[in-house]
Motif scaffolding. Structure first.
Motif, PDB file in Angstrom:
ATOM      1  N   PHE A 151       0.782  -1.131  -0.143  1.00  0.00           N
ATOM      2  CA  PHE A 151      -0.096   0.191  -0.476  1.00  0.00           C
ATOM      3  C   PHE A 151       1.005   1.540  -0.080  1.00  0.00           C
ATOM      4  N   ILE A 152       0.451   2.278  -0.641  1.00  0.00           N
ATOM      5  CA  ILE A 152       0.963   3.124  -1.023  1.00  0.00           C
ATOM      6  C   ILE A 152       0.468   4.610  -0.843  1.00  0.00           C
ATOM      7  N   ALA A 153       0.705   5.501   0.092  1.00  0.00           N
ATOM      8  CA  ALA A 153      -0.022   6.890   0.596  1.00  0.00           C
ATOM      9  C   ALA A 153       1.129   7.449   0.264  1.00  0.00           C
ATOM     10  N   VAL A 154       0.983   8.275  -1.286  1.00  0.00           N
ATOM     11  CA  VAL A 154       1.750   9.893  -1.746  1.00  0.00           C
ATOM     12  C   VAL A 154      -0.124  10.804  -2.079  1.00  0.00           C
ATOM     13  N   THR A 155      -1.031  10.893  -1.350  1.00  0.00           N
ATOM     14  CA  THR A 155      -1.688  12.706  -1.690  1.00  0.00           C
ATOM     15  C   THR A 155      -0.502  13.233  -0.886  1.00  0.00           C
ATOM     16  N   ASN A 156      -1.474  15.073  -1.241  1.00  0.00           N
ATOM     17  CA  ASN A 156      -0.968  15.495  -0.839  1.00  0.00           C
ATOM     18  C   ASN A 156      -0.490  16.152   0.299  1.00  0.00           C
ATOM     19  N   GLY A 157      -1.821  15.416   1.240  1.00  0.00           N
ATOM     20  CA  GLY A 157      -2.178  15.958   2.692  1.00  0.00           C
ATOM     21  C   GLY A 157      -1.184  14.316   3.524  1.00  0.00           C
ATOM     22  N   ASP A 158      -0.215  15.369   4.231  1.00  0.00           N
ATOM     23  CA  ASP A 158       0.382  14.079   5.781  1.00  0.00           C
ATOM     24  C   ASP A 158      -1.084  13.589   6.354  1.00  0.00           C
ATOM     25  N   ASN A 159      -1.864  14.300   7.433  1.00  0.00           N
ATOM     26  CA  ASN A 159      -2.853  13.566   7.406  1.00  0.00           C
ATOM     27  C   ASN A 159      -3.539  11.979   7.151  1.00  0.00           C
ATOM     28  N   ARG A 160      -3.715  12.962   5.885  1.00  0.00           N
ATOM     29  CA  ARG A 160      -4.212  11.899   4.915  1.00  0.00           C
ATOM     30  C   ARG A 160      -3.898  10.312   4.961  1.00  0.00           C
ATOM     31  N   ASN A 161      -2.270  10.432   4.475  1.00  0.00           N
ATOM     32  CA  ASN A 161      -1.089   9.271   4.674  1.00  0.00           C
ATOM     33  C   ASN A 161      -0.847   8.740   5.398  1.00  0.00           C
ATOM     34  N   ILE A 162      -0.774   9.139   6.763  1.00  0.00           N
ATOM     35  CA  ILE A 162      -0.373   8.710   7.945  1.00  0.00           C
ATOM     36  C   ILE A 162      -1.697   7.528   7.835  1.00  0.00           C
ATOM     37  N   TYR A 178       5.250  15.361   4.064  1.00  0.00           N
ATOM     38  CA  TYR A 178       5.837  16.955   3.775  1.00  0.00           C
ATOM     39  C   TYR A 178       6.876  16.890   5.151  1.00  0.00           C
ATOM     40  N   ASP A 179       6.034  16.682   5.795  1.00  0.00           N
ATOM     41  CA  ASP A 179       6.666  17.568   7.173  1.00  0.00           C
ATOM     42  C   ASP A 179       8.280  16.786   7.739  1.00  0.00           C
ATOM     43  N   PRO A 180       8.642  16.960   7.646  1.00  0.00           N
ATOM     44  CA  PRO A 180       9.968  16.329   8.629  1.00  0.00           C
ATOM     45  C   PRO A 180      10.263  15.630  10.069  1.00  0.00           C
ATOM     46  N   VAL A 181       9.502  16.221  10.722  1.00  0.00           N
ATOM     47  CA  VAL A 181       9.287  16.485  12.241  1.00  0.00           C
ATOM     48  C   VAL A 181       8.240  15.442  12.978  1.00  0.00           C
ATOM     49  N   ARG A 182       7.735  15.340  11.263  1.00  0.00           N
ATOM     50  CA  ARG A 182       6.399  13.872  11.298  1.00  0.00           C
ATOM     51  C   ARG A 182       6.680  13.159  11.124  1.00  0.00           C
ATOM     52  N   ASP A 183       8.163  13.074   9.951  1.00  0.00           N
ATOM     53  CA  ASP A 183       8.406  12.047   8.878  1.00  0.00           C
ATOM     54  C   ASP A 183       9.286  11.529  10.004  1.00  0.00           C
TER      55      ASP A 183
END
Length: 145
Positions: free
Chosen positions: A69-80, A100-105
């Motif tokens: 499963f690959i999550a690649v939308t523009n929304g970090d929250n949705r992907n997570i 996108y957000d390095p801290v969340r990453d």
């Protein structure tokens, strides 16, 4: 291999096309049917309109048989969120999530998600080029002085 991709932007469409060309069974999920126009001509996979955090949409896309499963939308929250659903509810073996957000990453990587952070990756590539160029200029100037 069965792969479900959430997000049919440039990255999602490219991944879907490449995996489809390699003979994999692909399903692409997006909330906007117009996004599927990005898929390459001859794409033989499935397209599903909806959000990848909806379990019924994921089932329609074949998540229960998916190896990835690959999550690649523009929304970090949705992907997570979708990545967690795929991993914890459907027990998909390989789950990859763009953040996108390095801290969340960093946070979600430590929690066990496989993450890709284009912000960190692109910054490192640019920094490498700049440092190499500066080093090359320094060598030329140092040699001429």
């Amino acid at each position: 291999m069965r792969v479900v991709i959430m997000g049919c932007g440039r990255v999602g469409a490219r991944i879907a096309g490449l995996l489809d060309n390699s003979g994999n069974a692909i399903a692409v999920i997006d909330t906007d049917s117009r996004a599927f126009r990005r898929l390459p001509a001859g794409f033989s996979g499935e397209t599903v309109i909806g959000t990848g955090i909806d379990e019924d949409v994921l089932r329609k896309a074949g998540i229960e048989e998916a190896q990835a499963f690959i999550a690649v939308t523009n929304g970090d929250n949705r992907n997570i969120m979708a990545a967690q659903v795929a991993r914890l509810i459907f027990e998909v073996p390989e789950v990859i999530c763009r953040i996108y957000d390095p801290v969340r990453d960093d946070t979600y990587r430590r929690l066990g998600l496989t993450t890709v952070c284009p912000t960190t990756t692109i910054s490192a590539i640019i920094l490498d080029h700049v440092m190499r160029a500066a080093s090359d200029v320094g060598v030329v100037r140092g040699g001429a002085a």
